[in-house]
Design an enzyme around this catalytic site. Structure first.
Site, PDB file in Angstrom:
ATOM      1  CD  GLU A 119      -3.021  -0.764  -0.018  1.00 37.81           C
ATOM      2  OE1 GLU A 119      -3.089   0.371  -0.526  1.00 37.81           O
ATOM      3  OE2 GLU A 119      -3.699  -1.717  -0.444  1.00 37.81           O
ATOM      4  CG  LEU A 171       9.504   3.421  -5.515  1.00 44.82           C
ATOM      5  CD1 LEU A 171       9.164   2.650  -4.251  1.00 44.82           C
ATOM      6  CD2 LEU A 171       8.295   3.410  -6.447  1.00 44.82           C
ATOM      7  CE1 TYR A 184      -6.527   3.291  -0.388  1.00 48.07           C
ATOM      8  CE2 TYR A 184      -4.194   3.369   0.155  1.00 48.07           C
ATOM      9  CZ  TYR A 184      -5.230   2.841  -0.580  1.00 48.07           C
ATOM     10  OH  TYR A 184      -4.996   1.854  -1.469  1.00 48.07           O
ATOM     11  CG  ASP A 214      -7.911   4.164  -4.386  1.00 47.51           C
ATOM     12  OD1 ASP A 214      -9.109   4.248  -4.733  1.00 47.51           O
ATOM     13  OD2 ASP A 214      -7.118   3.351  -4.902  1.00 47.51           O
ATOM     14  CB  CYS A 228     -19.428   0.051 -17.496  1.00 46.30           C
ATOM     15  SG  CYS A 228     -19.610   0.238 -15.720  1.00 46.30           S
ATOM     16  CB  CYS A 255     -23.396   4.865 -14.518  1.00 54.88           C
ATOM     17  SG  CYS A 255     -22.169   6.175 -14.424  1.00 54.88           S
TER      18      CYS A 255
HETATM   19  S1  SF4 Z   1     -18.613   6.277 -15.848  1.00 49.55           S
HETATM   20 FE1  SF4 Z   1     -20.258   4.971 -15.130  1.00 49.55          FE
HETATM   21  S2  SF4 Z   1     -20.741   3.650 -16.860  1.00 49.55           S
HETATM   22 FE2  SF4 Z   1     -18.771   4.583 -17.286  1.00 49.55          FE
HETATM   23  S3  SF4 Z   1     -17.254   3.097 -16.528  1.00 49.55           S
HETATM   24 FE3  SF4 Z   1     -17.657   4.539 -14.867  1.00 49.55          FE
HETATM   25  S4  SF4 Z   1     -19.285   3.608 -13.655  1.00 49.55           S
HETATM   26 FE4  SF4 Z   1     -19.255   2.552 -15.636  1.00 49.55          FE
END
Ligand code: SF4
Length: 361
Positions: free
Chosen positions: A34, A77, A117, A135, A199, A205
């Site tokens: 990490e 790094l 995180y 993140d 996706c 989305c």
């Molecule tokens: S913007 Fe929305 S639809 Fe496009 S990859 Fe990301 S989560 Fe999926």
């Protein structure tokens, strides 16, 4: 589990990249991975991770190591405070927990250099504690998925995204859920041209529905970048065996590259020309008594850090009559053969790889 987390963790099980720190629940190894990956791409970080756990397979070996050796392994790094903090944290674990890595978020976050995180990542991945990790990949993915249009790099924005992640986590397995969230952001919901057509979350989305995928995540004000001007001196002489000897010095606390070695240096509000250099106080006090002969050319490099732009000029100066009694005490004499024992920044390493062959001709 929510429908989302089931979907996401199934996707992860079938598509995650096979990486060594994903095949372990060892908190020490997860911690190393990490920290290395905080500001580093996986391709580059992987080699460092493997070298690091090979040289320091246990936390007590890291705690008892010489800091110079740790910095050498870290060389290239960047963000060297990460390596110094890891060394300090390893010592804390040895002293407070008898060398056994602490197992709760509240204990882990008290270790030197460990933030929210990293503590959440170790606690959830190694010990299954239900803490979400947020993140850059998670911020981007969830801000798009939920159509979050406020700046995500503000405290408020981070809290809002964390709350979204916490709701989504619910009864999912924290170790898998967190890694899946980060992996999906890294592989699918990427910064530019995410693969929305393929996706698995495209139907839900918000950013896609609103046509604002490329506008998210929103980030507030740009980082202020400070400009610095560094005049470096490659000072060298030939010893009785006709070997080239040059000088390095260790950087002090309170600045970039603390603990690393670089060349003698004059920092000012500009890069010097030859006249300015050879009439400077530094030159008169430390160099002129060695009968310096300056090369008629110099090398310029611009080196960009997150908050600083380093404008650097490297002068090559041969000391015709080097007098060790007049040497600045911070200077360390090295040869081309042994200078690699000393950790340096990428900037200095790049310069040395140019200058060394040219002088050896
Ligand atoms: S913007 Fe929305 S639809 Fe496009 S990859 Fe990301 S989560 Fe999926």
């Amino acid at each position: 589990m929510t429908k989302f987390s089931t979907h996401l963790t199934n996707w992860y099980r079938n598509n995650a990249r096979d990486l060594p720190w994903r095949n372990t629940r060892n908190p020490y190894q997860i911690w190393i991975s990490e920290v290395i990956l905080q500001q580093t791409r996986i391709n580059q970080g992987l080699a460092y991770y493997l070298r690091f756990v090979d040289r320091f397979p246990t936390i007590d070996l890291l705690a008892n190591a010489d800091q110079q050796e740790i910095l050498l392994l870290w060389q290239g790094l960047g963000y060297y405070s990460r390596a110094r903090n890891m060394h300090e944290a390893a010592k804390q674990v040895l002293k407070i927990y008898d060398g056994v890595f602490p197992s709760t978020y509240d204990q882990i976050i008290k270790l030197k250099g460990v933030g929210e995180y990293t503590a959440a990542a170790i606690a959830s991945i190694a010990f299954g504690e239900p803490k979400v990790v947020v993140d850059g990949n998670v911020l981007r993915f969830l801000s798009r998925l939920h159509g979050y249009t406020q700046p995500v790099n503000s405290a408020r924005g981070k809290t809002a995204i964390r709350e979204i992640a916490e709701k989504l986590l619910q009864d999912a397995e924290p170790a898998i859920f967190n890694q899946a969230l980060m992996e999906f952001g890294a592989l699918y919901c990427v910064p530019r041209n995410p693969d929305c057509i393929n996706c698995i979350f495209s139907n839900s989305c918000q950013a896609l529905a609103l046509g604002i995928v490329n506008d998210l995540p929103v980030k507030s004000k740009k980082i202020v970048v400070k400009k610095r001007f560094l005049n470096y001196l490659f000072l060298y002489y030939y010893n009785e065996n006709n070997q080239i000897i040059f000088f390095i010095q260790q950087r002090g606390k309170g600045d970039i590259w603390h603990g690393l070695f670089d060349l003698p240096l004059i920092e000012d509000d500009k890069c010097y020309d030859f006249d300015t250099l050879t009439t400077s106080e530094y030159w008169n006090e430390n160099i002129s008594s060695h009968e310096p002969v300056i090369s008629t050319t110099y090398k310029d490099f611009t080196h960009q850090l997150t908050h600083q732009q380093l404008n650097t000029r490297f002068f090559t100066v041969k000391l015709e009559n080097y007098n060790p009694l007049l040497t600045k005490k911070e200077w360390v004499e090295v040869t081309f053969e042994n200078h690699k024992q000393y950790p340096t920044s990428r900037l200095i390493e790049n310069y040395l790889t140019i200058i060394i062959p040219s002088l050896m001709k």
